[in-house]
Write a protein that holds these residues in place. Structure first.
Motif, PDB file in Angstrom:
ATOM      1  N   PHE A  55      66.339  57.175  64.605  1.00  0.00           N
ATOM      2  CA  PHE A  55      65.628  55.921  64.390  1.00  0.00           C
ATOM      3  C   PHE A  55      66.171  54.818  65.256  1.00  0.00           C
ATOM      4  CE2 PHE A  55      65.538  58.522  60.701  1.00  0.00           C
ATOM      5  CZ  PHE A  55      64.190  58.821  60.737  1.00  0.00           C
ATOM      6  N   ASN A  58      64.721  55.536  68.545  1.00  0.00           N
ATOM      7  CA  ASN A  58      63.300  55.234  68.574  1.00  0.00           C
ATOM      8  C   ASN A  58      63.054  53.742  68.606  1.00  0.00           C
ATOM      9  OD1 ASN A  58      62.892  57.943  68.424  1.00  0.00           O
ATOM     10  ND2 ASN A  58      62.354  57.957  66.251  1.00  0.00           N
ATOM     11  N   LEU A  59      63.839  53.060  67.806  1.00  0.00           N
ATOM     12  CA  LEU A  59      63.698  51.610  67.743  1.00  0.00           C
ATOM     13  C   LEU A  59      63.947  51.011  69.124  1.00  0.00           C
ATOM     14  CD1 LEU A  59      63.362  49.092  66.067  1.00  0.00           C
ATOM     15  CD2 LEU A  59      65.780  49.199  65.473  1.00  0.00           C
ATOM     16  N   GLN A  62      61.333  52.666  71.862  1.00  0.00           N
ATOM     17  CA  GLN A  62      59.906  52.529  71.593  1.00  0.00           C
ATOM     18  C   GLN A  62      59.164  53.838  71.778  1.00  0.00           C
ATOM     19  OE1 GLN A  62      59.241  49.893  70.133  1.00  0.00           O
ATOM     20  NE2 GLN A  62      59.549  48.042  71.276  1.00  0.00           N
ATOM     21  N   ARG A  63      59.856  54.906  71.445  1.00  0.00           N
ATOM     22  CA  ARG A  63      59.229  56.213  71.445  1.00  0.00           C
ATOM     23  C   ARG A  63      59.691  56.927  70.198  1.00  0.00           C
ATOM     24  NH1 ARG A  63      59.913  59.671  76.853  1.00  0.00           N
ATOM     25  NH2 ARG A  63      58.623  61.067  75.614  1.00  0.00           N
ATOM     26  N   THR A  64      58.984  57.964  69.812  1.00  0.00           N
ATOM     27  CA  THR A  64      59.366  58.614  68.569  1.00  0.00           C
ATOM     28  C   THR A  64      59.629  60.103  68.739  1.00  0.00           C
ATOM     29  OG1 THR A  64      57.095  59.165  68.001  1.00  0.00           O
ATOM     30  CG2 THR A  64      57.921  57.027  67.280  1.00  0.00           C
ATOM     31  N   ARG A 120      53.545  55.897  64.696  1.00  0.00           N
ATOM     32  CA  ARG A 120      53.825  55.750  66.125  1.00  0.00           C
ATOM     33  C   ARG A 120      54.075  57.061  66.836  1.00  0.00           C
ATOM     34  NH1 ARG A 120      56.059  49.814  66.747  1.00  0.00           N
ATOM     35  NH2 ARG A 120      55.091  49.053  64.874  1.00  0.00           N
TER      36      ARG A 120
END
Lengths: 346, 346
Positions: A55, A58-59, A62-64, A120
């Motif tokens: 996380f 990802n944060l 900006q990808r997951t 997302r």
DNA sequence: CGAAACAATGTAACCGATTACATTGTTTTT
DNA sequence: AAAAACAATGTAATCGGTTACATTGTTTCG
């Protein structure tokens, strides 16, 4: 009950007397970090039970690394095979799947799309529900440039790649085969013309008739949801026809099987009185008697292709949207249900 | 290609001239925020296309609202039905699923468990692979108090709830039914005794024999992977037996079907020469001729129960680990494949 | 009228990673 | 031996929320 604190790169850095930057780089196997330091970091991470926090990344990034998958239903042999294919590729590339089923309802498809969007996903793989009318529910994806790839039940959209087989050709081959067996009055059972697969199969069926100078009769096309029960009901309709058709080409195996069972119960001999062909090569096609002639559909491969194509896109490879459609090979599998000639001599 | 900036609560706060705290609270519908402010926030969020960032929350809350699911394989009717059940409950409660298949390999199960763990699922639902020997790969979950619920292929563990049916009873009923039909020499086809389901079914089979004063013969138990092909192979073994058995009870329908097809090809009349019973009530059981007697297995319900139980646990409800096992009802479905008496008169 | 109680909102630390840029130390070059 | 090049590591801002605690404004009541 008590929540043990998670180990973070800060903990590792403190213990090793290095900076978090070094730890972060070491964990990603960045060549800029010395081998010695890397080893120390890896060992300590192992020892302290460190686990990577997606996380935080990802944060930051900006990808997951998550791919959404929306299918009409999971409990079909074909779909679960496709998903197995998707999964193998996705896992290999470090992506996680979020799978959701629309249960053939446009409404649930919309809800699933929304969930995916809010989660997302980096990209999304979709096979459309029976009654989906438009792609409005996917417009947030288009707006944010989130790649969307359709498979099997596809739709035309300038920004989407589609992975499918040549349904028209498959249907053409199946129908032509029935004609070659001497059938002249062939019923076609299919589903909603909202979906490409059924439109194309119908087109292939018509084309085959036309190419063999056979008339096309609207009444010979039965529309239902292609379930096994629907097949049984279709059998009822077929028995009302006068004259009886001498062949049935169903747009999937399940429906063909349901129809065959009901017809057999009514005393129709297959293939003698009526030849049969299905679509998909579902395992059930080798259980029904006589075994069902069908079109082999490379589900696993389709899943692999769709996933690989999406991931390539995400990785920037092949980012040119040149690929509009990927067609997989399918083939006619001839079994006893359509062999009039041979079966007569049996 | 260009990445449009995401709208955040900071953007909303700035535009509305309030603090991010107020926006955050408003979005969660916190009663402490005035109705007027809430409305303004919601409206602006809608207008600006704001979307909630789960990762920021997850990072903060140390929860993911994600549930991991590991199954042996997806492409079985039973499993995909279970997953449909899991999905409906999970979606309703705002949880997302990560689904992975072990492909019946302990090794892949281990890898999947690791992935799930690193993805920080809040809880995990597992049905074990064929050859899983121990639960070591799940110990990280136990250590971190991440709830794990087994379904169908379960294992005993002090901290885990199991959801399953009474396999022993099902097998007992199926076998007893065959005996009631006059069968005295019953073959049982099953899979690895590493899995409870097969152990229990074997036990039920033995129990039924014993209760009817029939001898148990080790040679009458065939072990394979229960695939359709394995069923066909089992048929070969059965045909070598002398005397031939008068019934076969297979631990799943697929295998029973494969076996039946091969035996029929060899001239065995079912049920006259050999009666058949399967397990699972897979749709294929109504396609094979004669239709297969089987045990109905409530897959969807099982998925619902497992998911609901896990989520209750996560929500603190029912947190007492009192529930060790949840048993679902199953029932014998009698079809033509086992009806010696009636079928003789047919 | 002033204190207490309460409603509404704000401040700021925190979650755990990534990475541009800066710094330090070591080797190579001239 | 000083300058340049490079290898290894460090500093600090940033991603976008949550929430304990602080602050402000308004109402209630003795």
């Amino acid at each position: 009950m008590t929540k043990p604190k998670e180990v973070t790169i800060y903990d590792l850095a403190r213990k090793l007397n290095v900076s978090i930057a070094t730890v972060s780089r070491a964990l990603k196997d960045d060549p800029v970090v010395s081998k010695k330091t890397k080893k120390k970091v890896f060992d300590l991470a192992e020892e302290m039970g460190y686990r990577y926090n997606h996380f935080a990344r990802n944060l930051r990034e900006q990808r997951t690394y998550t791919i959404g998958v929306i299918v009409p239903r999971l409990n079909s042999y074909f779909m679960s095979t496709v998903i197995a294919g998707i999964e193998s590729v996705a896992n290999n590339e470090g992506y996680t799947l979020i799978i959701s089923q629309s249960s053939e309802s446009a409404e649930k498809e919309l809800a699933s799309a929304k969930t995916m969007f809010n989660n997302r996903v980096d990209g999304i793989l979709v096979s459309l529900a029976y009654d989906t009318e438009n792609l409005n529910h996917f417009s947030p994806f288009f707006q944010k440039n989130i790649p969307l790839i359709f498979f099997d039940r596809v739709a035309d959209h300038p920004e989407c790649t589609s992975v499918l087989i040549d349904n028209r050709k498959g249907a053409y081959e199946a129908t032509s085969h029935l004609i070659a067996q001497g059938c002249r009055n062939i019923v076609h059972i299919t589903a909603t013309p909202k979906r490409n697969v059924y439109v194309d199969r119908l087109a292939g069926y018509k084309q085959a008739l036309a190419d063999h100078q056979l008339p096309f009769d609207e009444k010979n096309v039965l529309i239902n949801n292609l379930s096994q029960e629907a097949g049984a009901q279709a059998a009822g309709a077929i028995l009302q026809m006068n004259p009886l058709p001498d062949a049935v080409f169903a747009a999937n195996d399940n429906c063909a099987v349901g129809c065959m069972i009901a017809l057999k119960k009514a005393g129709i001999r297959i293939p003698h009185d009526m030849a049969f062909a299905g679509f998909n090569n579902d395992p059930v096609s080798t259980v029904i008697e006589p075994n069902l002639t069908t079109i082999n559909y490379p589900g696993y491969k389709m899943g692999e292709m769709a996933a690989a194509s999406l991931i390539n896109h995400l990785n920037g490879v092949n980012s040119i949207d040149a690929t509009n459609t990927i067609l997989l090979r399918s083939e006619l599998i001839i079994r006893a249900s359509s062999l009039k000639t041979r079966s007569d001599s049996e």
